[in-house]
Enzyme design. Structure first.
Site, PDB file in Angstrom:
ATOM      1  N   CYS A 148     -22.266 128.110  44.344  1.00 41.04           N
ATOM      2  CA  CYS A 148     -21.388 129.161  43.813  1.00 41.04           C
ATOM      3  C   CYS A 148     -21.881 130.557  44.202  1.00 41.04           C
ATOM      4  O   CYS A 148     -23.000 130.953  43.854  1.00 41.04           O
ATOM      5  CB  CYS A 148     -21.308 129.008  42.287  1.00 41.04           C
ATOM      6  SG  CYS A 148     -20.710 130.458  41.411  1.00 41.04           S
ATOM      7  N   CYS A 181     -22.551 132.884  41.241  1.00 48.75           N
ATOM      8  CA  CYS A 181     -23.798 132.520  40.566  1.00 48.75           C
ATOM      9  C   CYS A 181     -24.994 133.143  41.291  1.00 48.75           C
ATOM     10  O   CYS A 181     -25.934 133.653  40.666  1.00 48.75           O
ATOM     11  CB  CYS A 181     -23.961 131.005  40.507  1.00 48.75           C
ATOM     12  SG  CYS A 181     -22.605 130.141  39.686  1.00 48.75           S
ATOM     13  N   CYS A 185      -2.048 123.300  49.542  1.00 48.51           N
ATOM     14  CA  CYS A 185      -0.988 122.825  50.443  1.00 48.51           C
ATOM     15  C   CYS A 185      -1.586 121.995  51.579  1.00 48.51           C
ATOM     16  O   CYS A 185      -1.045 120.949  51.952  1.00 48.51           O
ATOM     17  CB  CYS A 185      -0.203 124.003  51.016  1.00 48.51           C
ATOM     18  SG  CYS A 185       0.561 125.078  49.770  1.00 48.51           S
ATOM     19  N   CYS A 198      -1.887 127.606  52.092  1.00 50.46           N
ATOM     20  CA  CYS A 198      -2.815 127.607  50.960  1.00 50.46           C
ATOM     21  C   CYS A 198      -3.668 126.336  50.980  1.00 50.46           C
ATOM     22  O   CYS A 198      -3.266 125.302  51.528  1.00 50.46           O
ATOM     23  CB  CYS A 198      -2.058 127.719  49.637  1.00 50.46           C
ATOM     24  SG  CYS A 198      -1.232 126.202  49.099  1.00 50.46           S
TER      25      CYS A 198
END
Length: 441
Positions: free
Chosen positions: A350, A353, A5, A2
């Site tokens: 984004c 967006c 992580c 992840c």
């Protein structure tokens, strides 16, 4: 692995190396050992837990930098409270980078000692505790009865405040925690990434400079003493003070206050941030006599300072259907008391967006002829977001109704044009005019 992580991994490895022989650090791959992780209630990653004597003792809620992990876990090693037997033990314990809480008791059966040890077991993750049953060790500090003393770090010793404080109440976890919390930082603590959350929940003036208590304690305290000298004149007015290493907060100073890494030179850069999120910067050069800081504080308390607002320039042209808002124009456009305003807070990078953009523009075009409704957007990465608008992700959309600007509402609906229009029909103070045709509710 992840993302969080991967981010933690190098710091965790560095901390493990530095802690070798003191506290072992271990890791479990939950994809390979799901039963082990399930047994200890692990549902998200990374999850950090502290084990003592083979038992799951607590969750790890400390910092996740290598320095922070080392600092935090060293406190976990050994007893909840260190036993002091000689005066040399006491001197060595309090001569530390951090503050020390020391209890002096009449004997091993003391009821107050039992309460002290109980409190230490609860608070050991955050503070350093030690105790002695030899009352003579406290004589040089004026201890003639069972007592707890708080020793501030020697590096922060100053003529402007006491270095040793006496706890005078009956010991309970609650009373001792309150005493430590209210006194441990003193008048002008060293702000770090580890204690920042505790210190920033107040109106705080911070002087940022090349602070280094390991290599240059004298030079570090030179500027701190000047902050304390001036700050002591304003101590009763609700503003707290701190000093910080500019290098530890380079990104924050650039992001929040527009200070480049090469700006400011050798002199402290001074900011104030209030609980409400208002920001101020001292633009006058920090003078060695402290007079410039004194003037800055006088102006602050008199309400003469202009707040620092991170803002893009106000657009010269803003005739498009979607009005571009920046921090400097937010009050004029979004808080116009006569207008209903739907505002999108976005980030240029984004993806969601970018997907919304054509639909949001179509919405604005359909409502363009309505003089009472404004469809707007603001780059929340380049402009300060005002109080009342909680922007944690992108896009975040709010509706500020005419006449109710102090009660903005978060838009939680779908992102289709018809959904926005349906929402505006319900929430607007005027009947919307869509595509030039007035819509009846």
């Amino acid at each position: 692995m992840c993302g969080h992580c991967k981010k933690l991994a190098p710091d965790f490895e560095t901390a493990a190396t530095r802690l070798k022989g003191t506290v072992p650090l271990a890791k479990v791959d939950c994809t390979a050992s799901p039963d082990t992780c399930g047994r200890f209630g692990v549902t998200g990653y990374p999850t950090l837990k502290i084990f003592r004597n083979g038992e799951d003792a607590s969750s790890y809620d400390g910092p996740r930098s290598a320095d922070g992990i080392v600092h935090f876990m060293k406190k976990q090693a050994g007893p909840n409270s260190v036993t002091l037997r000689r005066e040399a033990d006491l001197e060595a314990f309090v001569n530390h980078f951090d503050a020390s809480v020391v209890g002096f008791f009449s004997g091993p059966d003391s009821g107050q000692l039992a309460e002290f040890l109980k409190a230490a077991s609860v608070m050991r993750e955050h503070f350093r505790f030690a105790h002695t049953i030899d009352m003579t060790l406290g004589l040089k500090h004026g201890v003639d009865t069972e007592r707890v003393l708080l020793f501030r770090p020697p590096r922060l010793s100053s003529k402007f405040e006491e270095s040793v404080l006496r706890f005078t109440e009956t010991i309970t976890t609650h009373t001792l925690r309150r005493f430590i919390r209210d006194n441990i930082f003193g008048m002008c603590p060293h702000l770090t990434n580890e204690n920042r959350d505790k210190l920033k929940g107040q109106d705080l003036l911070t002087a940022y400079y090349d602070l280094d208590y390991l290599q240059n304690p004298k030079g570090t305290n030179y500027w701190r003493n000047r902050v304390m000298k001036v700050g002591s004149q304003f101590a009763s007015q609700g503003l707290s003070f701190a000093v910080a290493n500019r290098r530890d907060f380079v990104d924050e100073l650039e992001e929040e206050f527009g200070l480049g890494s090469s700006d400011g030179g050798d002199l402290p850069f001074v900011t104030i941030r209030t609980q409400q999120g208002f920001k101020y910067t001292m633009r006058e050069e920090f003078t060695r006599d402290g007079k410039s800081l004194e003037r800055f504080l006088e102006d602050y308390f008199a309400g003469r300072l202009k707040r620092y607002i991170k803002s893009e320039p106000i657009p010269e042209k803003n005739k498009g259907p979607v009005k571009v808002v920046v921090a400097e124009s937010f009050e004029e456009i979004v808080n116009d008391p006569e207008k209903d305003v739907l505002i999108e807070f976005y980030a240029p990078w984004c993806g969601h967006c970018k997907s919304l953009e054509p639909k949001y523009k179509e919405l604005a075009e359909q409502l363009y002829s309505d003089p009472n409704i404004v469809i707007a957007k603001m780059d929340a990465t380049a402009n300060d977001v005002p109080q009342g608008f909680d922007v944690q992700g992108f896009p975040t959309i709010y509706f500020a109704q005419a006449g109710k600007k102090d009660q903005p509402k978060r838009y939680e609906g779908a992102h289709e044009v018809k959904d926005f229009i349906k929402y505006l029909k319900r929430e607007s103070s005027h009947v919307p005019v869509v595509s030039g045709v007035r819509e009846d509710l």
